[in-house]
Design a protein around this motif. Structure first.
Motif, PDB file in Angstrom:
ATOM      1  N   GLY A  90      30.422 -10.626 -23.182  1.00  0.00           N
ATOM      2  CA  GLY A  90      31.633 -10.203 -22.484  1.00  0.00           C
ATOM      3  C   GLY A  90      31.517  -8.822 -21.885  1.00  0.00           C
ATOM      4  O   GLY A  90      31.805  -8.606 -20.704  1.00  0.00           O
ATOM      5  N   VAL A  91      31.091  -7.843 -22.685  1.00  0.00           N
ATOM      6  CA  VAL A  91      30.979  -6.468 -22.173  1.00  0.00           C
ATOM      7  C   VAL A  91      29.770  -6.316 -21.256  1.00  0.00           C
ATOM      8  O   VAL A  91      29.732  -5.401 -20.427  1.00  0.00           O
ATOM      9  CB  VAL A  91      30.906  -5.446 -23.321  1.00  0.00           C
ATOM     10  N   LEU A  92      28.793  -7.222 -21.358  1.00  0.00           N
ATOM     11  CA  LEU A  92      27.645  -7.161 -20.463  1.00  0.00           C
ATOM     12  C   LEU A  92      28.065  -7.429 -19.021  1.00  0.00           C
ATOM     13  O   LEU A  92      27.483  -6.871 -18.082  1.00  0.00           O
ATOM     14  CB  LEU A  92      26.584  -8.172 -20.904  1.00  0.00           C
ATOM     15  N   VAL A 121      18.877  -4.217 -14.911  1.00  0.00           N
ATOM     16  CA  VAL A 121      19.444  -3.708 -16.161  1.00  0.00           C
ATOM     17  C   VAL A 121      19.929  -4.852 -17.050  1.00  0.00           C
ATOM     18  O   VAL A 121      19.652  -4.876 -18.262  1.00  0.00           O
ATOM     19  CB  VAL A 121      20.599  -2.727 -15.868  1.00  0.00           C
ATOM     20  N   THR A 122      20.641  -5.815 -16.482  1.00  0.00           N
ATOM     21  CA  THR A 122      21.165  -6.913 -17.300  1.00  0.00           C
ATOM     22  C   THR A 122      20.037  -7.796 -17.839  1.00  0.00           C
ATOM     23  O   THR A 122      20.103  -8.256 -18.985  1.00  0.00           O
ATOM     24  CB  THR A 122      22.152  -7.773 -16.496  1.00  0.00           C
ATOM     25  N   LEU A 123      19.009  -8.023 -17.038  1.00  0.00           N
ATOM     26  CA  LEU A 123      17.860  -8.779 -17.531  1.00  0.00           C
ATOM     27  C   LEU A 123      17.158  -8.018 -18.657  1.00  0.00           C
ATOM     28  O   LEU A 123      16.703  -8.623 -19.641  1.00  0.00           O
ATOM     29  CB  LEU A 123      16.875  -9.067 -16.400  1.00  0.00           C
ATOM     30  N   ALA A 124      17.084  -6.687 -18.516  1.00  0.00           N
ATOM     31  CA  ALA A 124      16.451  -5.868 -19.552  1.00  0.00           C
ATOM     32  C   ALA A 124      17.244  -5.920 -20.855  1.00  0.00           C
ATOM     33  O   ALA A 124      16.661  -5.966 -21.949  1.00  0.00           O
ATOM     34  CB  ALA A 124      16.317  -4.424 -19.067  1.00  0.00           C
ATOM     35  N   ILE A 125      18.565  -5.925 -20.759  1.00  0.00           N
ATOM     36  CA  ILE A 125      19.397  -6.006 -21.962  1.00  0.00           C
ATOM     37  C   ILE A 125      19.222  -7.371 -22.633  1.00  0.00           C
ATOM     38  O   ILE A 125      19.130  -7.476 -23.859  1.00  0.00           O
ATOM     39  CB  ILE A 125      20.875  -5.743 -21.621  1.00  0.00           C
ATOM     40  N   PHE A 131      14.026  -9.809 -27.781  1.00  0.00           N
ATOM     41  CA  PHE A 131      12.867  -9.160 -28.402  1.00  0.00           C
ATOM     42  C   PHE A 131      13.181  -8.733 -29.826  1.00  0.00           C
ATOM     43  O   PHE A 131      12.418  -9.004 -30.759  1.00  0.00           O
ATOM     44  CB  PHE A 131      12.443  -7.945 -27.570  1.00  0.00           C
ATOM     45  N   VAL A 132      14.313  -8.063 -30.014  1.00  0.00           N
ATOM     46  CA  VAL A 132      14.690  -7.598 -31.351  1.00  0.00           C
ATOM     47  C   VAL A 132      14.916  -8.782 -32.276  1.00  0.00           C
ATOM     48  O   VAL A 132      14.510  -8.776 -33.448  1.00  0.00           O
ATOM     49  CB  VAL A 132      15.937  -6.702 -31.283  1.00  0.00           C
ATOM     50  N   LEU A 133      15.568  -9.826 -31.764  1.00  0.00           N
ATOM     51  CA  LEU A 133      15.839 -11.011 -32.574  1.00  0.00           C
ATOM     52  C   LEU A 133      14.555 -11.655 -33.076  1.00  0.00           C
ATOM     53  O   LEU A 133      14.406 -11.944 -34.268  1.00  0.00           O
ATOM     54  CB  LEU A 133      16.649 -12.022 -31.757  1.00  0.00           C
ATOM     55  N   THR A 134      13.616 -11.877 -32.174  1.00  0.00           N
ATOM     56  CA  THR A 134      12.401 -12.605 -32.539  1.00  0.00           C
ATOM     57  C   THR A 134      11.424 -11.752 -33.338  1.00  0.00           C
ATOM     58  O   THR A 134      10.596 -12.312 -34.059  1.00  0.00           O
ATOM     59  CB  THR A 134      11.693 -13.125 -31.277  1.00  0.00           C
ATOM     60  N   ARG A 135      11.509 -10.438 -33.222  1.00  0.00           N
ATOM     61  CA  ARG A 135      10.591  -9.581 -33.984  1.00  0.00           C
ATOM     62  C   ARG A 135      11.124  -9.258 -35.371  1.00  0.00           C
ATOM     63  O   ARG A 135      10.347  -9.125 -36.324  1.00  0.00           O
ATOM     64  CB  ARG A 135      10.317  -8.277 -33.223  1.00  0.00           C
ATOM     65  N   THR A 136      12.418  -9.127 -35.511  1.00  0.00           N
ATOM     66  CA  THR A 136      12.992  -8.767 -36.805  1.00  0.00           C
ATOM     67  C   THR A 136      13.475  -9.970 -37.597  1.00  0.00           C
ATOM     68  O   THR A 136      13.598  -9.901 -38.820  1.00  0.00           O
ATOM     69  CB  THR A 136      14.188  -7.815 -36.618  1.00  0.00           C
ATOM     70  N   ARG A 137      13.782 -11.078 -36.876  1.00  0.00           N
ATOM     71  CA  ARG A 137      14.332 -12.292 -37.473  1.00  0.00           C
ATOM     72  C   ARG A 137      15.664 -12.032 -38.187  1.00  0.00           C
ATOM     73  O   ARG A 137      16.049 -12.762 -39.102  1.00  0.00           O
ATOM     74  CB  ARG A 137      13.332 -12.939 -38.437  1.00  0.00           C
ATOM     75  N   LEU A 138      16.345 -10.987 -37.765  1.00  0.00           N
ATOM     76  CA  LEU A 138      17.705 -10.761 -38.233  1.00  0.00           C
ATOM     77  C   LEU A 138      18.634 -11.774 -37.564  1.00  0.00           C
ATOM     78  O   LEU A 138      18.315 -12.306 -36.494  1.00  0.00           O
ATOM     79  CB  LEU A 138      18.153  -9.342 -37.897  1.00  0.00           C
ATOM     80  N   PRO A 139      19.786 -12.033 -38.142  1.00  0.00           N
ATOM     81  CA  PRO A 139      20.728 -12.966 -37.494  1.00  0.00           C
ATOM     82  C   PRO A 139      21.160 -12.445 -36.129  1.00  0.00           C
ATOM     83  O   PRO A 139      21.380 -11.250 -35.948  1.00  0.00           O
ATOM     84  CB  PRO A 139      21.909 -13.006 -38.478  1.00  0.00           C
ATOM     85  N   SER A 140      21.278 -13.354 -35.172  1.00  0.00           N
ATOM     86  CA  SER A 140      21.702 -12.956 -33.830  1.00  0.00           C
ATOM     87  C   SER A 140      23.108 -12.376 -33.838  1.00  0.00           C
ATOM     88  O   SER A 140      23.446 -11.554 -32.984  1.00  0.00           O
ATOM     89  CB  SER A 140      21.641 -14.153 -32.876  1.00  0.00           C
ATOM     90  N   THR A 244      13.889 -15.556 -26.054  1.00  0.00           N
ATOM     91  CA  THR A 244      14.009 -14.379 -25.184  1.00  0.00           C
ATOM     92  C   THR A 244      14.469 -14.773 -23.789  1.00  0.00           C
ATOM     93  O   THR A 244      15.339 -14.116 -23.195  1.00  0.00           O
ATOM     94  CB  THR A 244      12.667 -13.632 -25.107  1.00  0.00           C
ATOM     95  N   LEU A 245      13.922 -15.856 -23.251  1.00  0.00           N
ATOM     96  CA  LEU A 245      14.334 -16.318 -21.926  1.00  0.00           C
ATOM     97  C   LEU A 245      15.789 -16.789 -21.926  1.00  0.00           C
ATOM     98  O   LEU A 245      16.502 -16.612 -20.931  1.00  0.00           O
ATOM     99  CB  LEU A 245      13.418 -17.447 -21.461  1.00  0.00           C
ATOM    100  N   LEU A 246      16.247 -17.370 -23.019  1.00  0.00           N
ATOM    101  CA  LEU A 246      17.648 -17.773 -23.109  1.00  0.00           C
ATOM    102  C   LEU A 246      18.570 -16.564 -23.051  1.00  0.00           C
ATOM    103  O   LEU A 246      19.612 -16.587 -22.381  1.00  0.00           O
ATOM    104  CB  LEU A 246      17.889 -18.560 -24.403  1.00  0.00           C
ATOM    105  N   TYR A 247      18.200 -15.484 -23.733  1.00  0.00           N
ATOM    106  CA  TYR A 247      19.000 -14.259 -23.671  1.00  0.00           C
ATOM    107  C   TYR A 247      18.962 -13.637 -22.279  1.00  0.00           C
ATOM    108  O   TYR A 247      19.951 -13.087 -21.803  1.00  0.00           O
ATOM    109  CB  TYR A 247      18.525 -13.254 -24.723  1.00  0.00           C
ATOM    110  N   MET A 248      17.815 -13.730 -21.615  1.00  0.00           N
ATOM    111  CA  MET A 248      17.730 -13.222 -20.250  1.00  0.00           C
ATOM    112  C   MET A 248      18.567 -14.075 -19.304  1.00  0.00           C
ATOM    113  O   MET A 248      19.103 -13.577 -18.308  1.00  0.00           O
ATOM    114  CB  MET A 248      16.263 -13.175 -19.800  1.00  0.00           C
TER     115      MET A 248
END
Length: 351
Positions: A90-92, A121-125, A131-140, A244-248
């Motif tokens: 939403g804020v994006l 910028v939006t693609l980078a976000i 990137f953070v999700l797949t590297r840390t495996r923290l919940p989205s 990552t592509l889904l988030y992009m």
């Protein structure tokens, strides 16, 4: 002595996997079935109780309301099918509009320069979230909640720092504004109804997303990682790249929505967008997407957005208190979820 399989003949039962599925079975396996039934019910209800709902002018208004939600509900649905959430969506959208406006104004550049920078910028976000999700495996939920809070603060803080107020400066007199407005915020009148270009963006995104899900290898990857990421990884599915592509993809659609916001109203309020992420998620859930991932469709998300559009405008045409919108929203969410669960059970029982 070697046993041989009996030859296929009159007494051999055919493989049920090769039998053609009945139309009823195919219908019951469609994830958007519940949302289509809900949409038809909402349409008939407001057609009966609201005098102006069936007018030609109302059609354009309802479709516009649905499209502004649907543009974002489509990538959010794909992300949910892939097993993840994005609470920053939403804020994006607001971030996209702010970057485009402020970059163009401060750099005294062509409006298209700001539009291009905003896309990057939006693609980078989106890439950052993936990137953070797949590297840390923290919940989205945790990761995108953090992104949501950071973007909310940046939107307000940077806008006040640069513009001195909570809104951007006008860029209506800047070169390239008219052509950008034609792409993102134009409208046309047909038969007494005004249709915004966002309706075309919405339908185009639904078509592309449906083709991706049903006709491409990437679509198979999306369902696989949403159903069981570890099993998908074990058979060679690039789980990190897919998510990552889904988030992009969410970032790209946020860019489209943000540019519409900017070129429709010329200025942007930096506090907008908070809470819209829940609307996008609810539209996807009403459309048949499972919270657990691995199931859903872009068409269903589009129908969910259409239900939003009909309900929000139908209440206005019926001259009811707009506070009832949240009640209808909650009721539709609950009923659609129950109906989707029933449809899945029936589909599994007949398979």
């Amino acid at each position: 002595m070697t046993a041989t399989a009996p030859p296929a003949g009159r007494g051999t039962a055919p493989d049920e996997r090769l039998l053609p599925a009945s139309p009823l079975k195919k219908l019951l396996t469609r994830p958007e079935l519940g949302s289509v039934v809900g949409a038809a019910t909402v349409f008939l209800f407001f057609a009966f109780v609201a005098d102006g709902f069936l007018r030609a002018a109302s059609l354009g208004t309802v479709l516009y309301a649905a499209s502004t939600i649907g543009i974002m509900a489509v990538p959010v649905a794909l992300l949910m099918i892939g097993g993840e959430f994005d609470l920053s969506a939403g804020v994006l959208v607001t971030t996209s509009a702010l970057v485009s406006s402020m970059f163009s104004y401060q750099m005294t550049a062509n409006a298209w320069v700001g539009v291009t920078v905003s896309l990057l910028v939006t693609l980078a976000i989106g890439f950052f979230n993936g990137f953070v999700l797949t590297r840390t495996r923290l919940p989205s939920f945790i990761i995108t909640l953090g992104t949501f809070l950071m973007l909310t603060g940046l939107n307000l803080g940077l806008t006040k720092l640069i513009s001195g107020t909570v809104s951007t400066k006008t860029i209506a007199d800047m070169e390239g504004f008219a052509s950008a407005r034609a792409l993102f915020a134009s409208e046309t009148t047909l038969g007494g109804a005004t249709f915004k270009v966002t309706i075309l963006w919405w339908l185009g995104l639904v078509a592309v997303a449906t083709w991706i899900l049903l006709r491409t290898r990437f679509g198979n990857w999306v369902f696989a990682v949403g159903g069981n990421a570890e099993a998908a990884r074990a058979v060679g599915v690039p789980v990190r790249r897919t998510k990552t592509l889904l988030y992009m993809g969410v970032g790209f659609c946020a860019w489209v929505s943000g540019q519409h916001l900017l070129f429709s109203f010329d200025v942007v309020q930096s506090g907008e967008g908070v809470g819209n992420e829940l609307t996008y998620i609810i539209a996807a859930v009403i459309g048949g997407c499972l919270i657990t991932g691995g199931y859903g469709s872009a068409v269903g998300a589009a129908v969910g957005a259409a239900i939003f559009g009909m309900t929000s405008k139908g209440i206005v045409y019926a001259e009811w208190n707009p506070d009832w919108f949240k009640f209808f929203l909650g009721a539709m969410l609950l009923l659609a979820t129950l109906l989707n669960a029933w449809v899945r059970k029936r589909a599994e029982a007949t398979s």
